[in-house]
Design a protein around this motif. Structure first.
Motif, PDB file in Angstrom:
ATOM      1  N   SER A  38       0.850  -1.185   0.000  1.00  0.00           N
ATOM      2  CA  SER A  38       0.000   0.000   0.000  1.00  0.00           C
ATOM      3  C   SER A  38       0.886   1.235   0.000  1.00  0.00           C
ATOM      4  O   SER A  38       1.862   1.297   0.725  1.00  0.00           O
ATOM      5  CB  SER A  38      -0.894  -0.003   1.249  1.00  0.00           C
ATOM      6  OG  SER A  38      -0.117  -0.045   2.421  1.00  0.00           O
ATOM      7  N   SER A  39       0.549   2.205  -0.825  1.00  0.00           N
ATOM      8  CA  SER A  39       1.368   3.415  -0.906  1.00  0.00           C
ATOM      9  C   SER A  39       0.558   4.666  -0.597  1.00  0.00           C
ATOM     10  O   SER A  39       1.096   5.756  -0.518  1.00  0.00           O
ATOM     11  CB  SER A  39       1.998   3.531  -2.296  1.00  0.00           C
ATOM     12  OG  SER A  39       0.989   3.501  -3.282  1.00  0.00           O
ATOM     13  N   ASN A  40      -0.750   4.508  -0.444  1.00  0.00           N
ATOM     14  CA  ASN A  40      -1.596   5.642  -0.110  1.00  0.00           C
ATOM     15  C   ASN A  40      -1.198   6.174   1.264  1.00  0.00           C
ATOM     16  O   ASN A  40      -1.177   5.432   2.244  1.00  0.00           O
ATOM     17  CB  ASN A  40      -3.067   5.190  -0.099  1.00  0.00           C
ATOM     18  CG  ASN A  40      -4.022   6.358   0.063  1.00  0.00           C
ATOM     19  OD1 ASN A  40      -3.698   7.368   0.682  1.00  0.00           O
ATOM     20  ND2 ASN A  40      -5.213   6.206  -0.504  1.00  0.00           N
ATOM     21  N   SER A  41      -0.898   7.463   1.344  1.00  0.00           N
ATOM     22  CA  SER A  41      -0.389   8.026   2.596  1.00  0.00           C
ATOM     23  C   SER A  41      -1.435   8.003   3.711  1.00  0.00           C
ATOM     24  O   SER A  41      -1.104   8.185   4.877  1.00  0.00           O
ATOM     25  CB  SER A  41       0.094   9.460   2.368  1.00  0.00           C
ATOM     26  OG  SER A  41      -0.969  10.271   1.899  1.00  0.00           O
ATOM     27  N   ASP A  42      -2.716   7.778   3.354  1.00  0.00           N
ATOM     28  CA  ASP A  42      -3.755   7.686   4.383  1.00  0.00           C
ATOM     29  C   ASP A  42      -3.854   6.282   4.982  1.00  0.00           C
ATOM     30  O   ASP A  42      -4.435   6.095   6.048  1.00  0.00           O
ATOM     31  CB  ASP A  42      -5.123   8.066   3.795  1.00  0.00           C
ATOM     32  CG  ASP A  42      -5.181   9.531   3.389  1.00  0.00           C
ATOM     33  OD1 ASP A  42      -4.454  10.334   4.016  1.00  0.00           O
ATOM     34  OD2 ASP A  42      -5.931   9.862   2.460  1.00  0.00           O
ATOM     35  N   ASP A  43      -3.292   5.294   4.289  1.00  0.00           N
ATOM     36  CA  ASP A  43      -3.352   3.915   4.778  1.00  0.00           C
ATOM     37  C   ASP A  43      -2.309   3.698   5.865  1.00  0.00           C
ATOM     38  O   ASP A  43      -1.191   4.201   5.770  1.00  0.00           O
ATOM     39  CB  ASP A  43      -3.063   2.925   3.640  1.00  0.00           C
ATOM     40  CG  ASP A  43      -4.160   2.917   2.582  1.00  0.00           C
ATOM     41  OD1 ASP A  43      -5.294   3.311   2.920  1.00  0.00           O
ATOM     42  OD2 ASP A  43      -3.870   2.523   1.436  1.00  0.00           O
ATOM     43  N   PRO A  44      -2.654   2.921   6.903  1.00  0.00           N
ATOM     44  CA  PRO A  44      -1.632   2.591   7.897  1.00  0.00           C
ATOM     45  C   PRO A  44      -0.597   1.627   7.304  1.00  0.00           C
ATOM     46  O   PRO A  44      -0.888   0.902   6.355  1.00  0.00           O
ATOM     47  CB  PRO A  44      -2.432   1.902   9.011  1.00  0.00           C
ATOM     48  CG  PRO A  44      -3.639   1.342   8.325  1.00  0.00           C
ATOM     49  CD  PRO A  44      -3.954   2.292   7.208  1.00  0.00           C
ATOM     50  N   ILE A  45       0.599   1.647   7.858  1.00  0.00           N
ATOM     51  CA  ILE A  45       1.607   0.634   7.530  1.00  0.00           C
ATOM     52  C   ILE A  45       1.298  -0.582   8.398  1.00  0.00           C
ATOM     53  O   ILE A  45       1.249  -0.486   9.627  1.00  0.00           O
ATOM     54  CB  ILE A  45       3.022   1.157   7.807  1.00  0.00           C
ATOM     55  CG1 ILE A  45       3.385   2.258   6.792  1.00  0.00           C
ATOM     56  CG2 ILE A  45       4.051   0.022   7.743  1.00  0.00           C
ATOM     57  CD1 ILE A  45       4.710   2.945   7.076  1.00  0.00           C
ATOM     58  N   VAL A  46       1.057  -1.720   7.766  1.00  0.00           N
ATOM     59  CA  VAL A  46       0.688  -2.936   8.507  1.00  0.00           C
ATOM     60  C   VAL A  46       1.922  -3.848   8.635  1.00  0.00           C
ATOM     61  O   VAL A  46       2.546  -4.198   7.633  1.00  0.00           O
ATOM     62  CB  VAL A  46      -0.464  -3.690   7.808  1.00  0.00           C
ATOM     63  CG1 VAL A  46      -0.835  -4.940   8.601  1.00  0.00           C
ATOM     64  CG2 VAL A  46      -1.679  -2.777   7.659  1.00  0.00           C
ATOM     65  N   ILE A  47       2.226  -4.193   9.883  1.00  0.00           N
ATOM     66  CA  ILE A  47       3.357  -5.083  10.171  1.00  0.00           C
ATOM     67  C   ILE A  47       2.813  -6.416  10.648  1.00  0.00           C
ATOM     68  O   ILE A  47       2.082  -6.481  11.640  1.00  0.00           O
ATOM     69  CB  ILE A  47       4.292  -4.478  11.231  1.00  0.00           C
ATOM     70  CG1 ILE A  47       4.795  -3.098  10.774  1.00  0.00           C
ATOM     71  CG2 ILE A  47       5.463  -5.421  11.508  1.00  0.00           C
ATOM     72  CD1 ILE A  47       5.685  -2.397  11.779  1.00  0.00           C
ATOM     73  N   GLY A  48       3.141  -7.479   9.933  1.00  0.00           N
ATOM     74  CA  GLY A  48       2.616  -8.803  10.254  1.00  0.00           C
ATOM     75  C   GLY A  48       3.579  -9.634  11.080  1.00  0.00           C
ATOM     76  O   GLY A  48       4.798  -9.526  10.946  1.00  0.00           O
ATOM     77  N   MET A  49       3.015 -10.469  11.928  1.00  0.00           N
ATOM     78  CA  MET A  49       3.807 -11.405  12.739  1.00  0.00           C
ATOM     79  C   MET A  49       2.907 -12.518  13.246  1.00  0.00           C
ATOM     80  O   MET A  49       1.683 -12.385  13.283  1.00  0.00           O
ATOM     81  CB  MET A  49       4.437 -10.689  13.932  1.00  0.00           C
ATOM     82  CG  MET A  49       3.422 -10.265  14.990  1.00  0.00           C
ATOM     83  SD  MET A  49       4.153  -9.342  16.328  1.00  0.00           S
ATOM     84  CE  MET A  49       4.501  -7.793  15.505  1.00  0.00           C
ATOM     85  N   SER A  50       3.538 -13.625  13.633  1.00  0.00           N
ATOM     86  CA  SER A  50       2.829 -14.717  14.295  1.00  0.00           C
ATOM     87  C   SER A  50       3.573 -15.003  15.588  1.00  0.00           C
ATOM     88  O   SER A  50       4.801 -14.990  15.617  1.00  0.00           O
ATOM     89  CB  SER A  50       2.832 -15.944  13.380  1.00  0.00           C
ATOM     90  OG  SER A  50       2.239 -17.040  14.027  1.00  0.00           O
ATOM     91  N   LEU A  51       2.829 -15.235  16.669  1.00  0.00           N
ATOM     92  CA  LEU A  51       3.439 -15.508  17.975  1.00  0.00           C
ATOM     93  C   LEU A  51       2.768 -16.712  18.618  1.00  0.00           C
ATOM     94  O   LEU A  51       1.597 -16.986  18.356  1.00  0.00           O
ATOM     95  CB  LEU A  51       3.284 -14.286  18.900  1.00  0.00           C
ATOM     96  CG  LEU A  51       4.014 -12.994  18.501  1.00  0.00           C
ATOM     97  CD1 LEU A  51       3.612 -11.860  19.435  1.00  0.00           C
ATOM     98  CD2 LEU A  51       5.515 -13.192  18.530  1.00  0.00           C
ATOM     99  N   PRO A  52       3.490 -17.445  19.489  1.00  0.00           N
ATOM    100  CA  PRO A  52       2.875 -18.573  20.197  1.00  0.00           C
ATOM    101  C   PRO A  52       2.005 -18.103  21.359  1.00  0.00           C
ATOM    102  O   PRO A  52       2.355 -18.253  22.527  1.00  0.00           O
ATOM    103  CB  PRO A  52       4.089 -19.383  20.683  1.00  0.00           C
ATOM    104  CG  PRO A  52       5.197 -18.403  20.767  1.00  0.00           C
ATOM    105  CD  PRO A  52       4.933 -17.341  19.745  1.00  0.00           C
TER     106      PRO A  52
END
Length: 412
Positions: A38-52
Motif C-alpha cells: 500500500s502506498s496511499n499516505s492515508d493507509d496505515p503501515i501494517v506489520i505482520g507477525m505470528s506468535l505462540p
C-alpha cells in the motif's frame, strides 16, 4: 509419547514439506517482496507477525507481544513511520512450526502486509525464515539464535539480540576457568528442551567445559510438552553432578527446580537458559531458592544505553509491571526495523535489507551490527540471582556487583 528427538524431527519434516510446497506456490504466482504494497499516505503501515499466544510457551509470548505493542504505541505517538500510522497484524502459531509457516505465508500472500517482524524461539524461526527469504521480506527476529538458522546464508534475516547461541557459553566458561582448581565443578549434568537453540548451547557447554576437565555424567533432551520432571531429577540425583546446566524456555525450567527439590537434590552450581528471565520465575521458585542461579542476558533494565531507561519506565507505566527480557527483545526488533525504514525513507525491502547489512543500529541492548548472514556481532552478559534479583557478574565493565555466589545455597 514419542521420544523427544523423534518428536521434533517429525515436526521439522512436516514444516520442511510445508515450506517446499509454499515456495513452489509463490514461485508460480511470482510474488516477491515489494509487490502489492500500500502506498496511499492515508493507509496505515501494517506489520505482520505470528506468535505462540497459546501452547507450551504462551507465558513467554505474552510479554513478547506487549513489547511489540508498546513499541508501536510509542512509534505512533511520535508520528508513526514515514508519516503514516502503524498497525500490527498478529496471528497465533501455538508454538507449532507448520502453523507458523502457514501464518507467515498468509500474512504475505493474502493479507499483503507491508513489513514483517519475527516470532519466538529457534524452533519456529528455523521454519519461518525461509518463507520471508523466498518472498523477499526483511525478517527481524526477537529470539532464535541457533546457528542452523544463519548457516543457510539468508540475506533478509537479522537477529535482534547482541549475540547468537554460538557465543552463549563464553562468559560462564570464562568464569569457571578463572576459579581456583579446588572451587571448579568436576562433573556436569546437561538437561535441555528439544529446540535448536538449547541443544546447540548444550553441545557447546559440554565441549568447552570438557576442555577444562569437567566431566559430563548426564545428558538428556526432553520434548517441549514435558511437564513432569521427577524422573529426570531422580536420574540427576543418582549421578550427583557438581554443576547442572538446563536449556529451558520458561515453565520447564521452574518445573525442573521443583522436581529437584522434591527428590532432595541441590547442585553446587546451577545455570539455566531463558527461564530465569520469566516474570513468574522468582515467585514460582521462591526468592531464597533463586540465590546463586546463573543465566545469560541479552538485555538488562539497568543498562545505560540511551533509550533503555525510557523503555523501562514507559513499559512499566503502561502494563503495571517491569518489562521482561522477552518484552525487551520484541521492542529491540521493532527498533531495528523502524530505524532502517526511516533511514531508507521507504518500504522497499531490498533497500531496507541493504541498509541493515551496511549500518549499525542503536538499541536498548546496545549498538547492533550484523554479518552477511544476519548474525549480530556482540556478546551476552552473565547474570546471577542475588537476593531475589539478577545481578550482572560479567563482563566487568557491565557488572552490577563484584560478588559471585559459589557454591549455590541449598534449597530452602
Amino acid at each position: 509419547m514419542l521420544h523427544s528427538h523423534h518428536f521434533t524431527r517429525l515436526r521439522r519434516v512436516s514444516a520442511v514439506a510445508a515450506v517446499a510446497s509454499l515456495m513452489a506456490l509463490t514461485a508460480a504466482c511470482g510474488i516477491t517482496g515489494g509487490d502489492n504494497k500500500s502506498s496511499n499516505s492515508d493507509d496505515p503501515i501494517v506489520i505482520g507477525m505470528s506468535l505462540p499466544l497459546t501452547g507450551p510457551v504462551a507465558d513467554r509470548a505474552k510479554p513478547g507481544m506487549e513489547g511489540y505493542q508498546y513499541w508501536v504505541d510509542e512509534l505512533n505517538e511520535k508520528g508513526g513511520l514515514l508519516g503514516r500510522k502503524v498497525e500490527l497484524k498478529v496471528l497465533d502459531d501455538g508454538f507449532d512450526q507448520q502453523t507458523a509457516v502457514s501464518d507467515y505465508n498468509r500474512l504475505i500472500s493474502q493479507d499483503k502486509v507491508d513489513l514483517l517482524l519475527g516470532t519466538f524461539s529457534s524452533d519456529l524461526n528455523v521454519a519461518v525464515a525461509p518463507i520471508a527469504e523466498r518472498f523477499g521480506y526483511v525478517y527481524v527476529e526477537p529470539s532464535g539464535g541457533a546457528d542452523e538458522i544463519f548457516e543457510r546464508g539468508f540475506k533478509y534475516l537479522f537477529f535482534a539480540q547482541p549475540a547468537t547461541t554460538q557465543k552463549l557459553p563464553d562468559r560462564f566458561v570464562d568464569l569457571i576457568e578463572s576459579m581456583p582448581a579446588a572451587e571448579r565443578p568436576k562433573t556436569l549434568a546437561l538437561i535441555q528442551i528439544d529446540d535448536p537453540n538449547t541443544t546447540q548451547a548444550a553441545g557447546l557447554f559440554k565441549e568447552q567445559l570438557g576442555a577444562l576437565g569437567v566431566r559430563t555424567v548426564y545428558d538428556e533432551t526432553y520434548a517441549p510438552d514435558t511437564s513432569n520432571f521427577d524422573s529426570i531429577a531422580s536420574s540427576i540425583k543418582q549421578r550427583n553432578p557438581d554443576l547442572v546446566i538446563n536449556g529451558a524456555i520458561a515453565v520447564d525450567g521452574m518445573s525442573l527446580i521443583q522436581s529437584m527439590q522434591k527428590v532432595g537434590f541441590s547442585p553446587k552450581m546451577l545455570y539455566q537458559m531463558n527461564a530465569p528471565t520469566d516474570p513468574t520465575y522468582v515467585k514460582t521458585v521462591g526468592t531464597a531458592n533463586t540465590d546463586g542461579i546463573f543465566t545469560y542476558l541479552g538485555w538488562s533494565p539497568e543498562a545505560t544505553y540511551p533509550t533503555n531507561a525510557g523503555f523501562v519506565s514507559g513499559y512499566t507505566k503502561k502494563y503495571g509491571n517491569a518489562p521482561s527480557e522477552d518484552a525487551a527483545n520484541s521492542y529491540t526488533a521493532g527498533q531495528v526495523l523502524a530505524t532502517a525504514v526511516k533511514a531508507v525513507g521507504s518500504l522497499d525491502q531490498v533497500k531496507i535489507r541493504d541498509w541493515l547489512h551496511t549500518n549499525s543500529v542503536d538499541t536498548i541492548v546496545g549498538t547492533l551490527k550484523w554479518d552477511e548472514s544476519g548474525r549480530p556481532q556482540g556478546d551476552m552478559l552473565l547474570g546471577q540471582f542475588q537476593k531475589g534479583s539478577i545481578e550482572i557478574v560479567a563482563p566487568k565493565d557491565a557488572a552490577t556487583t563484584e560478588t559471585v555466589i559459589n557454591p549455590k545455597p541449598t534449597w530452602q
